[in-house]
Design an enzyme around this catalytic site. Structure first.
Site, PDB file in Angstrom:
ATOM      1  N   HIS A   1       0.923  -0.923   0.064  1.00  0.00           N
ATOM      2  CA  HIS A   1      -0.520  -0.051   0.294  1.00  0.00           C
ATOM      3  C   HIS A   1       0.944   1.726  -0.012  1.00  0.00           C
ATOM      4  O   HIS A   1       0.541   2.313  -0.496  1.00  0.00           O
ATOM      5  CB  HIS A   1      -0.571   0.362   1.705  1.00  0.00           C
ATOM      6  CG  HIS A   1      -2.037  -1.122   1.502  1.00  0.00           C
ATOM      7  ND1 HIS A   1      -2.229  -2.116   1.169  1.00  0.00           N
ATOM      8  CD2 HIS A   1      -3.752  -1.103   1.024  1.00  0.00           C
ATOM      9  CE1 HIS A   1      -3.370  -2.181   1.068  1.00  0.00           C
ATOM     10  NE2 HIS A   1      -3.982  -1.448   0.699  1.00  0.00           N
ATOM     11  N   SER A   2       2.163   1.148   0.637  1.00  0.00           N
ATOM     12  CA  SER A   2       3.239   2.136   0.676  1.00  0.00           C
ATOM     13  C   SER A   2       4.264   1.978  -0.313  1.00  0.00           C
ATOM     14  O   SER A   2       4.496   1.252  -0.559  1.00  0.00           O
ATOM     15  CB  SER A   2       3.591   2.444   2.071  1.00  0.00           C
ATOM     16  OG  SER A   2       5.007   3.144   2.219  1.00  0.00           O
TER      17      SER A   2
END
Lengths: 135, 200
Positions: A13-14
């Site tokens: 997600h990052s």
């Protein structure tokens, strides 16, 4: 870069987590494994993007296949979607490993660097969860 | 369905979701990661921008393009889930479906969403709205009845405990909040019915 080894794709997600995990793989395993990473949603926030995942798979492509490491739920769902949208002759050679993203990527890449098959790469990464206490 | 009606359908869907984005975000902040409204807004803004091109083909072609756009632009798990819903509808639907064809296409699409999300009805997800809506549609209930089935179904997710998706991390703490995906599904059902009623 050689593409005789199974490729590794890291989907977080990052962007920073993805980049950091990829950096660890490069440093610990070396340059002989095709490696790509992506993180962030189409708007640049935390999340994942099918388009970026497809591009990362293309970047790490190897005729032996690609093993994908993901973090939270949406990363897996988006990766599954990305795999289904690949050309038919590539779709069956991409797998998502049920493994922790950082350790799984390092283990998968280590196995890949030995010239192993996609199935062996996946199973080495997934051993991390076998018998382990998973929340 | 002609191009004008397809356009109306896509625009109505997009406008309603965009208008509800703050509400969806607030729901998601309670039990998820707070990005549902933003993600859905981004996806449907992209859909709206492409609505004219989407409407150039028949209804299944438009729904397929809509699904693809949502997959590419939403970003969260809702992207593949809603994208799968529309793409599966497209696959199963004739250009001018009657009610029975619509119901059967929706049944197939719900099955595809279940497979994509590895989830079932009762887990506090969009399926908890789509499933009763399908049953109402298949049973011949009128538009107002389908709207109210969707509304009641979204409300009925409030006491549920989430066992799939980000909300499941909260376990018991997910109880007492409406599921944001159930709410966005309810909004879409309302939008589709309104667009179908408005067409000439």
């Amino acid at each position: 870069m050689t593409s005789s080894n199974v490729g590794i794709v890291i989907v977080s997600h990052s962007k920073d987590v993805a980049r950091g995990a990829a950096e660890m793989v490069r440093q610990m395993v070396g340059p002989e494994v095709p490696l790509a990473h992506c993180g962030g949603d189409p708007g640049g926030r935390l999340g994942t993007s099918v388009e970026s995942i497809m591009a990362a798979i293309a970047e790490a492509w190897s005729e032996k296949g690609v093993a994908v490491l993901v973090d939270l739920g949406g990363a897996e769902t988006n990766s599954e979607m990305a795999i289904e949208m690949l050309p038919a002759d590539r779709r069956d050679r991409v797998v998502i490993c049920n493994a922790p993203i950082v350790e799984g990527a390092v283990m998968a890449a280590t196995e890949s660097s030995a010239g192993s098959s996609l199935a062996a790469v996946r199973s080495t990464a997934e051993e991390l969860y076998a018998g382990a206490v998973v929340p | 369905m002609d191009a004008k009606d397809i356009r109306l359908l896509i625009d109505t869907l997009a406008d309603r979701i965009i208008a509800a984005s703050d509400e969806l975000t607030a729901l998601d902040q309670a039990i998820g990661d707070g990005d549902h409204g933003i993600n859905m807004k981004r996806g449907f803004e992209a859909a709206k921008a492409e609505a004219q091109a989407m409407a150039a083909g028949d209804l299944p072609a438009a729904l397929h393009k809509l699904g693809m756009t949502l997959v590419m632009k939403i970003g969260g798990a809702s992207g593949p889930l809603y994208g799968t819903l529309f793409m599966a509808l497209a696959k199963a639907m004739p250009p001018d479906p009657d009610r029975a064809q619509l119901a059967s296409a929706l049944a197939g699409a719900i099955a595809a969403v279940k497979a994509r999300g590895k989830s079932e009805v009762g887990q506090k997800t969009m399926l908890d709205v789509l499933d009763p809506v399908h049953r109402a549609l298949a049973a011949g209930v009128d538009a107002e009845g389908i709207r109210s089935a969707a509304r009641e179904a979204a409300k009925a997710t409030i006491p549920l405990k989430a066992t799939r998706g980000r909300a499941s991390f909260l376990g018991e703490r997910s109880i007492g909040h409406m599921d944001p995906g159930a709410r966005s599904s309810e909004i879409m059902v309302g939008a589709v019915l309104d667009a179908l009623e408005q067409r000439s």
